[in-house]
Design an enzyme around this catalytic site. Structure first.
Site: not given
Ligand code: NAD
Length: 510
Positions: A245, A279
């Site tokens: 997502e 998002c």
């Molecule tokens: P992010 O991708 O930086 O981090 C998300 C999670 O992934 C964190 O827990 C982080 O520690 C983990 N992570 C980071 N690198 C990783 C790796 N290599 N392997 C596994 N896990 C890893 O995202 P963010 O900045 O926390 O969130 C914002 C983003 O999320 C925005 O782009 C937003 O649009 C999106 N988002 C999408 C939805 C949806 O339902 N489509 C909902 C909310 C937020």
């Protein structure tokens, strides 16, 4: 001042972090990132206890989730305080988005999973001597990795679904909102969930990466496109399913016959709720020429009435991270440098030390500007005037994202038809951002916005393997297709093929 900083961890090799409040910049607390070894141990423990959890059945599992709702009701103020301290959300916003939705999803899946995941018997159209039963079997141990923008409900919703389907869950919440993630452990412990069925591993990207490699049976990920790609690659290599997502750049289309008062109110809420860090925020508006001036005037007027701050009387809170605030500044500066006009906001709020960016409305924007092409994830509403609805749809689709969209028209039937021409996972007519709040609605992006869907019946079933169980009905010593192969069998098969797909009666029955 760094707001998430690594702190020395004397005598230990593990990584330790200190989080600060984005409004006051005061420390919220320290936490440790789970090591690869600790993550593996958590998964192994979960694997041991999962069969008993699955064996309890839907009713008993549902009772645990219903107990969690009662715990949440009792401790709602305490939970909201932790979420607010980490995210800078206004209290009402935190309550509405995190607590209300959480109570609903826990209850919805607890009450309905038994029906949605009940064994089904399907009629078999051709091989009539077999009976087909579909059994929704739990996958085993599910890894859930979540972001910081709605740190409680985005962790709780997939957890509730995975648990009700009979899985054990390891949650890795965002390092930016580690304490809101830990609230889930408190909640399920207080609800009496058997030990090990639900475990939180706090940590950073490295901890998340370790979880993808720790032998789990599925990863449910919510976060950025860049991380989603890495997780998709890891899951592909490990041959486990994942749902991704990811981000969005949601368009809003305002037709000439729209109720402009409702559309303007919707645009302001859709763009500025959670300081634009949703998002499915409204990230760009396409308004048809004949109503563009009036629509824009109303949007600017309403934006001016918003109260930025904290507590129960504030509308728009702070941003959660300084990094995200810098992205917003960059997008607005780029737009202005390329000729956009700032009709409201356009700067950090000088009244606060924390990460407040003023609700911003931009006009005269073009698709050459980052604010119209890249996810801003902040309180910015760029408005573009278009010739007609056809141009609006073309521009709405001219993006690599496809998460959500909205269409505003008094003709609801035409709006629903228009929705089908938009390349987005979901489209809302005359409202915005409600998609995630309607538990029945499948939710998931197209294009770069994701893979797979969560929520509703489809989402719940995605935490299972639909196992086909085919039972032979009549017995007999052999089947027509078994050995030995003979010329006689071949000519019988040819006659059968000609009859089934080559005659009107055969086609009717096939
Ligand atoms: P992010 O991708 O930086 O981090 C998300 C999670 O992934 C964190 O827990 C982080 O520690 C983990 N992570 C980071 N690198 C990783 C790796 N290599 N392997 C596994 N896990 C890893 O995202 P963010 O900045 O926390 O969130 C914002 C983003 O999320 C925005 O782009 C937003 O649009 C999106 N988002 C999408 C939805 C949806 O339902 N489509 C909902 C909310 C937020």
């Amino acid at each position: 001042m760094a707001w998430l900083e690594a702190v020395p961890n004397s005598g230990s090799e593990s990584r330790r972090y200190r989080l600060k409040n984005p409004v006051t910049l005061e420390p919220v607390g320290d936490f440790e990132a789970a090591s690869e070894h600790e993550v593996r141990a958590a998964v192994e423990y979960a694997r041991k206890v999962q069969p008993d959890w699955a064996g309890l059945g839907f009713e008993a599992r549902g009772r645990f989730l219903q107990r969690a709702v009662q715990q949440l009701l009792e401790r709602q103020d305490e939970f909201v305080a932790t979420i607010v301290a980490e995210t800078g959300k206004p209290t009402v916003e935190a309550f509405a988005s995190e607590i209300v939705t959480s109570c609903d999803v826990l209850t919805w899946y607890a009450k309905r999973a038994h029906r949605i995941l009940a064994d089904r018997t399907l009629p078999v159209h051709l091989v009539k001597n077999k009976k087909l039963r579909i059994a929704y079997r739990p996958l085993g141990v599910v890894g859930i990795i979540t972001p910081w923008n709605f740190p409680f409900v985005l962790s709780l919703n997939p957890t509730a679904q995975a648990l009700m389907a009979g899985n054990a869950v390891i949650l890795k919440p965002s390092e930016i909102t580690a304490f809101s993630g830990q609230l889930l452990q408190e909640l399920f412990d207080a609800a009496g969930l058997p030990e090990g069925v639900f475990q939180v591993v706090t940590g950073d990207g490295e901890t998340g990466r370790a979880l993808c490699e720790a032998g789990v049976d599925k990863i449910s990920f919510t976060g950025s496109v860049a991380t989603g790609r890495k997780i998709g690659e890891a899951c592909g290599r490990n041959l486990i399913p994942c749902t991704l997502e990811l981000g969005g750049k949601d368009p809003m289309i305002v037709c000439a016959d729209a109720d402009l008062e409702r559309a303007a109110n919707g645009a302001v809420f859709g763009a500025f709720a959670n300081s634009g860090q949703v998002c499915i925020s409204t990230e760009r508006v396409y308004v048809v020429d004949e109503v563009a001036d009036e629509f824009t005037r109303r949007v600017v007027e309403k934006t001016a009435t918003l109260r930025q701050g904290t507590g129960g009387e504030a509308d728009v809170g702070s941003m959660i991270t300084p990094t995200q605030l810098e992205i917003v500044e960059r997008h607005v500066d780029d737009a202005v440098a390329r000729g956009a006009r700032v009709l409201a906001g356009g700067r950090r709020n000088p009244d606060y030390e924390g990460f407040f960016y003023e609700p911003t409305v931009l006009a005269d924007v073009t698709h050459e500007m980052q604010v119209m092409t890249d996810e801003t994830f902040g309180p910015v509403l760029p408005i573009m005037r278009v010739r007609d609805v056809a141009e609006a749809v073309e521009r709405a689709n001219a993006t690599r994202y496809g998460l959500n969209a909205s269409v505003w028209t008094r003709d609801r039937r035409a709006g629903a038809e228009l929705a089908k021409s938009i390349e987005a996972g979901a489209v809302v007519v005359n409202d915005c951002m409600v998609t995630y709040g309607v538990t029945e609605a499948p939710f998931g992006g197209r294009k770069d916005s994701g893979v797979g869907q969560v929520n509703g019946e489809i989402g719940l079933r995605s935490y299972c393997h639909a196992q086909s169980i085919l039972v032979d009905r009549f017995g007999g010593k052999s089947e027509a297709s078994w050995y030995p192969h003979t010329e006689k069998k071949l000519s019988r098969m040819k006659r059968m093929v000609r009859w089934v797909w080559g005659t009107p009666l055969g086609r009717l029955l096939s």
